[in-house]
Design an enzyme around this catalytic site. Structure first.
Site, PDB file in Angstrom:
ATOM      1  N   HIS A   1     -18.988  58.493  44.444  1.00 32.18           N
ATOM      2  CA  HIS A   1     -17.999  57.742  45.213  1.00 32.18           C
ATOM      3  C   HIS A   1     -17.736  58.432  46.556  1.00 32.18           C
ATOM      4  O   HIS A   1     -17.678  57.772  47.599  1.00 32.18           O
ATOM      5  CB  HIS A   1     -16.696  57.625  44.424  1.00 32.18           C
ATOM      6  CG  HIS A   1     -16.838  56.909  43.122  1.00 32.18           C
ATOM      7  ND1 HIS A   1     -16.193  55.711  42.851  1.00 32.18           N
ATOM      8  CD2 HIS A   1     -17.541  57.204  41.993  1.00 32.18           C
ATOM      9  CE1 HIS A   1     -16.490  55.320  41.624  1.00 32.18           C
ATOM     10  NE2 HIS A   1     -17.308  56.217  41.086  1.00 32.18           N
TER      11      HIS A   1
ATOM     12  N   ASP B   1     -11.080  53.024  47.282  1.00 33.80           N
ATOM     13  CA  ASP B   1     -11.882  52.794  46.088  1.00 33.80           C
ATOM     14  C   ASP B   1     -11.049  51.975  45.104  1.00 33.80           C
ATOM     15  O   ASP B   1      -9.832  52.148  45.007  1.00 33.80           O
ATOM     16  CB  ASP B   1     -12.277  54.139  45.470  1.00 33.80           C
ATOM     17  CG  ASP B   1     -13.394  54.029  44.451  1.00 33.80           C
ATOM     18  OD1 ASP B   1     -13.173  53.395  43.398  1.00 33.80           O
ATOM     19  OD2 ASP B   1     -14.478  54.576  44.693  1.00 33.80           O
TER      20      ASP B   1
ATOM     21  N   SER C   1     -17.395  50.495  44.142  1.00 38.85           N
ATOM     22  CA  SER C   1     -18.566  51.367  44.207  1.00 38.85           C
ATOM     23  C   SER C   1     -19.616  50.981  43.171  1.00 38.85           C
ATOM     24  O   SER C   1     -20.501  51.769  42.858  1.00 38.85           O
ATOM     25  CB  SER C   1     -18.144  52.826  44.000  1.00 38.85           C
ATOM     26  OG  SER C   1     -17.532  52.979  42.737  1.00 38.85           O
TER      27      SER C   1
ATOM     28  N   ALA D   1     -29.944  69.260  45.063  1.00 38.31           N
ATOM     29  CA  ALA D   1     -31.202  68.750  45.614  1.00 38.31           C
ATOM     30  C   ALA D   1     -30.929  67.629  46.609  1.00 38.31           C
ATOM     31  O   ALA D   1     -30.007  66.837  46.416  1.00 38.31           O
ATOM     32  CB  ALA D   1     -32.093  68.240  44.486  1.00 38.31           C
TER      33      ALA D   1
ATOM     34  N   GLN E   1     -31.422  64.443  47.379  1.00 44.80           N
ATOM     35  CA  GLN E   1     -31.987  63.277  46.701  1.00 44.80           C
ATOM     36  C   GLN E   1     -32.548  62.235  47.659  1.00 44.80           C
ATOM     37  O   GLN E   1     -33.652  61.726  47.452  1.00 44.80           O
ATOM     38  CB  GLN E   1     -30.923  62.639  45.800  1.00 44.80           C
ATOM     39  CG  GLN E   1     -31.412  61.369  45.098  1.00 44.80           C
ATOM     40  CD  GLN E   1     -30.518  60.965  43.966  1.00 44.80           C
ATOM     41  OE1 GLN E   1     -30.421  61.686  42.975  1.00 44.80           O
ATOM     42  NE2 GLN E   1     -29.862  59.823  44.077  1.00 44.80           N
TER      43      GLN E   1
ATOM     44  N   HIS F   1     -30.277  58.053  35.854  1.00 48.31           N
ATOM     45  CA  HIS F   1     -29.167  57.588  35.026  1.00 48.31           C
ATOM     46  C   HIS F   1     -28.661  56.221  35.465  1.00 48.31           C
ATOM     47  O   HIS F   1     -27.850  55.607  34.790  1.00 48.31           O
ATOM     48  CB  HIS F   1     -28.023  58.592  35.094  1.00 48.31           C
ATOM     49  CG  HIS F   1     -27.416  58.719  36.461  1.00 48.31           C
ATOM     50  ND1 HIS F   1     -28.164  59.013  37.587  1.00 48.31           N
ATOM     51  CD2 HIS F   1     -26.137  58.584  36.907  1.00 48.31           C
ATOM     52  CE1 HIS F   1     -27.379  59.054  38.638  1.00 48.31           C
ATOM     53  NE2 HIS F   1     -26.142  58.794  38.267  1.00 48.31           N
TER      54      HIS F   1
ATOM     55  N   TRP G   1     -24.924  53.582  40.589  1.00 49.60           N
ATOM     56  CA  TRP G   1     -25.242  52.609  41.641  1.00 49.60           C
ATOM     57  C   TRP G   1     -25.688  53.281  42.932  1.00 49.60           C
ATOM     58  O   TRP G   1     -26.582  52.791  43.624  1.00 49.60           O
ATOM     59  CB  TRP G   1     -24.057  51.683  41.889  1.00 49.60           C
ATOM     60  CG  TRP G   1     -24.367  50.605  42.895  1.00 49.60           C
ATOM     61  CD1 TRP G   1     -23.676  50.322  44.038  1.00 49.60           C
ATOM     62  CD2 TRP G   1     -25.448  49.663  42.847  1.00 49.60           C
ATOM     63  NE1 TRP G   1     -24.265  49.264  44.701  1.00 49.60           N
ATOM     64  CE2 TRP G   1     -25.358  48.843  43.991  1.00 49.60           C
ATOM     65  CE3 TRP G   1     -26.492  49.439  41.942  1.00 49.60           C
ATOM     66  CZ2 TRP G   1     -26.255  47.812  44.266  1.00 49.60           C
ATOM     67  CZ3 TRP G   1     -27.402  48.413  42.212  1.00 49.60           C
ATOM     68  CH2 TRP G   1     -27.277  47.619  43.361  1.00 49.60           C
TER      69      TRP G   1
ATOM     70  N   GLU H   1     -30.165  54.062  46.661  1.00 46.13           N
ATOM     71  CA  GLU H   1     -31.007  54.982  47.425  1.00 46.13           C
ATOM     72  C   GLU H   1     -32.473  54.794  47.064  1.00 46.13           C
ATOM     73  O   GLU H   1     -33.346  54.806  47.946  1.00 46.13           O
ATOM     74  CB  GLU H   1     -30.557  56.425  47.189  1.00 46.13           C
ATOM     75  CG  GLU H   1     -29.209  56.741  47.821  1.00 46.13           C
ATOM     76  CD  GLU H   1     -28.776  58.183  47.666  1.00 46.13           C
ATOM     77  OE1 GLU H   1     -27.819  58.579  48.350  1.00 46.13           O
ATOM     78  OE2 GLU H   1     -29.396  58.916  46.863  1.00 46.13           O
TER      79      GLU H   1
ATOM     80  N   GLN I   1     -23.671  51.964  34.398  1.00 43.60           N
ATOM     81  CA  GLN I   1     -25.093  52.298  34.399  1.00 43.60           C
ATOM     82  C   GLN I   1     -25.953  51.404  33.501  1.00 43.60           C
ATOM     83  O   GLN I   1     -27.059  51.005  33.910  1.00 43.60           O
ATOM     84  CB  GLN I   1     -25.266  53.774  34.039  1.00 43.60           C
ATOM     85  CG  GLN I   1     -24.620  54.700  35.063  1.00 43.60           C
ATOM     86  CD  GLN I   1     -24.452  56.117  34.575  1.00 43.60           C
ATOM     87  OE1 GLN I   1     -25.026  56.519  33.559  1.00 43.60           O
ATOM     88  NE2 GLN I   1     -23.638  56.899  35.282  1.00 43.60           N
TER      89      GLN I   1
END
Length: 459
Positions: free
Chosen positions: A26, A125, A148, A335, A337, A352, A355, A360, A377
């Site tokens: 988020h 949010d 989100s 990392a 991503q 996983h 969203w 991405e 998910q």
């Protein structure tokens, strides 16, 4: 405490105040949205707890100097380690509840901003609506709810709440069970937040009509006349090779040496811990697949990522990293991503299905091997595999309480990376990526949607 806080000229027409939910996916989406709004020459103020402002800015690879951060103190909260026996991140709930105490400082900030600008636009949010509730009492403040989650997930929720009425010729696919999606102790928090959404002036989604057009239209149908904007994707479509301070993660150097679309990236997000026995099965499956991989293996976030002892270091099968040397990398720190997904050597993503991660991957043209764990998910996995057809199932939600065996992991990786089926998914993912990128160009549907929103709040 305010970071980068500057006074606002009295002639300022509109300023935007963003109130994110204190979880990494988020926080990140709100930072991406901040970047897009600032690009329209509109001042943006981003609020949160001291801990979560520090977390958000630490992990964001793009410049943030034009964003006004406001880091507020909240009552101390416990920050236990994640429990691998709990698929829902219940260990984060104390930090969620503490963030609800932002209402008072945010209310004071709103009073200040509203006296300095002709209009203040609050975007909160959906899980932070109580913090923004005082916006309804200030005449020159408008409030918009940011969801989100995918339009597919949220329109499905609304449709079920309404008793599944017929909606013309439209049919939802079969939804996975909601059992196990949300912990009982979080349901009360979520319900309390949703009580305040009736005060908003409209709803915003991080999606594109190119990706979820029919579901955005359903949201418009279900929204009682309030405006709905699909302003995404928020994440950058072109990624710099180095971050804002010139650092490039070592895994990117390794990716440079690999063949195009030959590497599968494995990451299960920041909120949920895997059981030790599941990690052993994943490792064995990856090794047996003989496919190139980058695997992010780090403990899930605590409510305060800066508190307490060092993060747990997961044990891998004896000799695993030596045996896969040259074939795969295990990354035990943060990392990059988006950079990994944007690299030409990346050809798949075991995810996983949060969203943020789905978007991405989709915007970079990378198909997904789905492994849902909680919340939205499981439905995102259905969107990816059954609606968009840019992914395949590794962890079946119907078997969510079962260990995913090494053979299932191996089969999923091989299907995605070395079969005709996987190649066709990659081709569909690239076509969708190209359509999304075109939609962001001048005259494209996403470009016009953002223009519509900016014009609406600037009127």
């Amino acid at each position: 405490m305010a970071l980068n806080d500057k006074s606002i000229p009295h002639e300022t027409k509109v300023v935007v105040l963003l109130i994110p939910f204190p979880a990494q996916g988020h926080l990140n989406q709100f930072l991406h949205l901040s970047r897009l709004i600032v690009a329209q020459n509109i001042p943006v103020h981003y609020v949160g707890t001291v801990t979560h402002i520090r977390q958000a800015t630490l992990r964001y690879n793009n410049p943030t100097s034009n964003i006004h951060f406001h880091a507020f103190q909240v009552p101390p909260f416990v920050s236990p380690p994640p429990n691998p026996e709990d698929d829902f991140p219940s260990h984060l709930i104390p930090s969620f509840e503490a963030s609800a105490h932002l209402r008072e400082p945010v209310g004071k900030l709103l009073q200040s901003l509203s006296s300095q600008a002709k209009r203040v636009v609050v975007i909160n949010d959906s899980l932070m609506a109580s913090v923004a509730q005082d916006a309804a009492n200030i005449s020159n403040v408008e409030n918009y709810t940011f969801h989100s989650f995918s339009a597919f997930n949220t329109s499905g929720d609304f449709w079920e709440e309404m008793g599944k009425p017929p909606v013309g010729d439209f049919h939802f696919p079969e939804f996975p069970s909601l059992e196990g999606c949300i912990a009982a102790q979080f349901k009360g928090f979520r319900t309390a937040q949703y009580e305040f959404r009736k005060f908003n002036n409209g709803d915003i989604y991080n999606t594109s009509r190119v990706i979820e057009g029919p579901y955005v239209e359903l949201l418009e149908l279900f929204n009682g006349g309030k405006k709905v904007w699909a302003l995404g994707p928020f994440n950058p479509l072109a990624v710099e090779k180095k971050d804002s301070i010139g650092f490039r993660h070592p895994c990117m150097e390794w990716l440079d040496k690999q063949e195009p679309s030959s590497v599968i990236y494995i990451s299960f997000g920041t909120t949920t811990a895997l059981r030790d026995e599941q990690i052993q099965q994943i490792a064995t499956g990856l090794e047996q697949s003989k496919q190139k991989f980058i695997w992010v293996l780090r403990e899930a976030d605590k409510g305060d990522i800066f508190a307490g002892s060092e993060a747990k270091r997961y044990e891998l099968p004896k000799g695993f990293e030596e045996r896969v040397e040259g074939m795969g990398l295990v990354v035990r720190d943060w990392a990059p991503q988006l950079e990994i997904l944007s690299h030409s050597s990346t050809g798949g993503f075991m995810s996983h299905c949060g969203w943020n991660s789905c978007l991405e991957s989709i915007t970079m043209g990378v198909p997904i091997a789905t492994w849902p764990m909680h919340s939205d998910q499981p439905r995102n996995a259905v969107l990816v595999t059954e609606v968009l057809k840019v992914g395949l199932v590794v962890k079946d939600w119907a078997q969510r309480n079962s260990l995913v065996s090494a053979s299932v992991v191996e089969n999923g990786v091989r299907r995605l990376m070395e079969t005709k089926e996987g190649d066709e998914m990659r081709q569909r993912a690239v076509r969708l990526k190209n359509a999304i990128h075109r939609s962001m160009d001048e005259g494209g549907v996403s470009h016009m949607e953002m223009g519509s929103f900016i014009a609406h709040i600037s009127k």
